[in-house]
Design an enzyme around this catalytic site. Structure first.
Site, PDB file in Angstrom:
ATOM      1  CG  HIS A  63      -0.172   0.175   2.527  1.00  0.00           C
ATOM      2  ND1 HIS A  63       0.520  -0.867   3.114  1.00  0.00           N
ATOM      3  CD2 HIS A  63       0.016   1.250   3.329  1.00  0.00           C
ATOM      4  CE1 HIS A  63       1.088  -0.451   4.232  1.00  0.00           C
ATOM      5  NE2 HIS A  63       0.809   0.845   4.392  1.00  0.00           N
TER       6      HIS A  63
ATOM      7  NE  ARG B 255       2.403   6.597   9.542  1.00  0.00           N
ATOM      8  CZ  ARG B 255       1.359   6.210   8.808  1.00  0.00           C
ATOM      9  NH1 ARG B 255       1.297   4.996   8.318  1.00  0.00           N
ATOM     10  NH2 ARG B 255       0.368   7.035   8.585  1.00  0.00           N
TER      11      ARG B 255
ATOM     12  CG  ASP C 289       1.355   4.953   4.819  1.00  0.00           C
ATOM     13  OD1 ASP C 289       0.834   3.831   4.813  1.00  0.00           O
ATOM     14  OD2 ASP C 289       2.451   5.208   5.366  1.00  0.00           O
TER      15      ASP C 289
ATOM     16  CG  HIS D 230       5.020   1.153   3.269  1.00  0.00           C
ATOM     17  ND1 HIS D 230       4.651   2.390   2.803  1.00  0.00           N
ATOM     18  CD2 HIS D 230       4.289   0.940   4.376  1.00  0.00           C
ATOM     19  CE1 HIS D 230       3.740   2.907   3.604  1.00  0.00           C
ATOM     20  NE2 HIS D 230       3.490   2.045   4.573  1.00  0.00           N
TER      21      HIS D 230
HETATM   22  O1  LIG Z   1       5.409  -1.449  10.430  1.00  0.00           O
HETATM   23  C1  LIG Z   1       5.901  -1.177   9.350  1.00  0.00           C
HETATM   24  O2  LIG Z   1       6.992  -1.600   8.972  1.00  0.00           O
HETATM   25  C2  LIG Z   1       5.144  -0.265   8.412  1.00  0.00           C
HETATM   26  C3  LIG Z   1       3.693  -0.186   8.772  1.00  0.00           C
HETATM   27  C4  LIG Z   1       2.942   0.781   7.890  1.00  0.00           C
HETATM   28  O3  LIG Z   1       2.368   0.426   6.932  1.00  0.00           O
HETATM   29  C5  LIG Z   1       3.008   2.210   8.226  1.00  0.00           C
HETATM   30  O4  LIG Z   1       3.549   2.579   9.263  1.00  0.00           O
HETATM   31  O5  LIG Z   1       2.519   3.001   7.415  1.00  0.00           O
HETATM   32 FE   LIG Z   2       1.726   2.143   5.749  1.00  0.00          FE
END
Ligand SMILES: O=C(O)CCC(=O)C(=O)O
Ligand SMILES: [Fe+2]
Length: 277
Positions: free
Chosen positions: A98, A268, A100, A253
């Protein structure tokens, strides 16, 4: 003299930047990080010890912070989203390809993800480069794609009817805010570099504008299959102190869910984007 060292992971995609401390980054090193990030789509750092404040401060150097309306924030830090998987949880956050925020009118620029607690093994993140994927298509096909627009939505993932929040143990909230759809060109230009990018993704793209469901499925299915080829990917193995900065326009990702029974916790911070062209 800066000790900054750039190790490209794949020709033109992904770089590890070593020899710097993100909490004390000079303006000239920051410029080098920014330049590498724009060229490579995703950059990684090792052996950092960022406090939550340092994390936010570094992200702010890239642009204003976007507060994600669906993710649970860290206590007392609304700008920092928790990406958590508990030992008893089966489904992880982001465990499929996906991009984001493509459901937003102005999608986020990207995110800075910091490892806080890692499983003993597993829990890597895969990244795909959608400029490389676009450039590998034939000119006639590229031209056809450039005439199209795609619809993106958050409803089927974050909305009230979606099962995702339940599956990730309630770590996703505010389903009433999953009401936006957006229309974006299937091929966009990177706002900083002008490079073309295939801008559809399996997570949030729901169809090609003006096409039937089966026509959309056929084209999107082909594009997803094409873009998921290993030659367009890099894989990052997280270690304590690792940090990733990815560009949401250039990359997809996928967080690999291969550590059953173990905890993984990431923080994040997401940066606002600029309108797509
Ligand atoms: O946990 C991760 O490595 C990425 C998860 C994810 O898709 C995000 O944080 O946008
Ligand atoms: Fe993500």
């Amino acid at each position: 003299m800066s000790a900054l060292e750039i190790r490209e992971m794949k020709d033109g995609f992904g770089a590890e930047i070593r020899g710097i401390d993100l909490a004390h980054l000079s303006d000239s090193d920051f410029e080098k990080v920014l330049k590498t990030f724009r060229q490579q789509g995703v950059v990684f750092f090792r052996d950092q010890s960022l406090s939550i404040e340092d994390h936010v401060e570094f992200a702010k150097r890239l642009g204003p912070i976007n507060i994600n309306r669906f993710f649970q924030p860290v206590d007392n830090y609304p700008m920092v989203a928790e990406v958590r998987k508990e030992p008893d949880q089966k489904v992880n956050v982001g465990g499929a390809w996906h991009t984001d925020h493509s459901y937003d009118e102005v999608p986020a620029l990207g995110s800075v993800l910091v490892a806080r607690e890692l499983p003993a093994s597993g829990g890597d993140t895969l990244f795909a480069n959608l400029s490389l994927a676009y450039e590998a298509l034939s000119p006639g096909f590229q031209e056809m794609l450039e005439t199209l627009e795609a619809r993106h939505s958050s409803r089927h993932v974050f909305g009230a009817q979606a099962r995702y929040s339940e599956e990730v143990s309630g770590r996703i909230g505010n389903p009433e805010k999953a009401v936006q759809d957006s229309l974006h060109p299937v091929v966009i230009r990177h706002p900083d570099t002008g490079r073309k990018i295939l801008y559809v993704n399996p997570g949030f793209t729901i169809g090609i504008e003006g096409w039937s469901e089966s026509e959309s499925k056929a084209l999107l299915g082909f594009l997803y299959h094409h873009a998921q080829q290993p030659q367009f990917q890099v894989r990052f193995d997280w270690q304590p102190g690792s940090v990733a900065l990815w560009d949401n326009r250039t990359t997809w990702h996928n967080a690999v869910n291969d550590y059953p029974g173990q905890r993984r916790l990431m923080h994040r911070v997401t940066i606002e984007g600029t309108p797509l062209q």
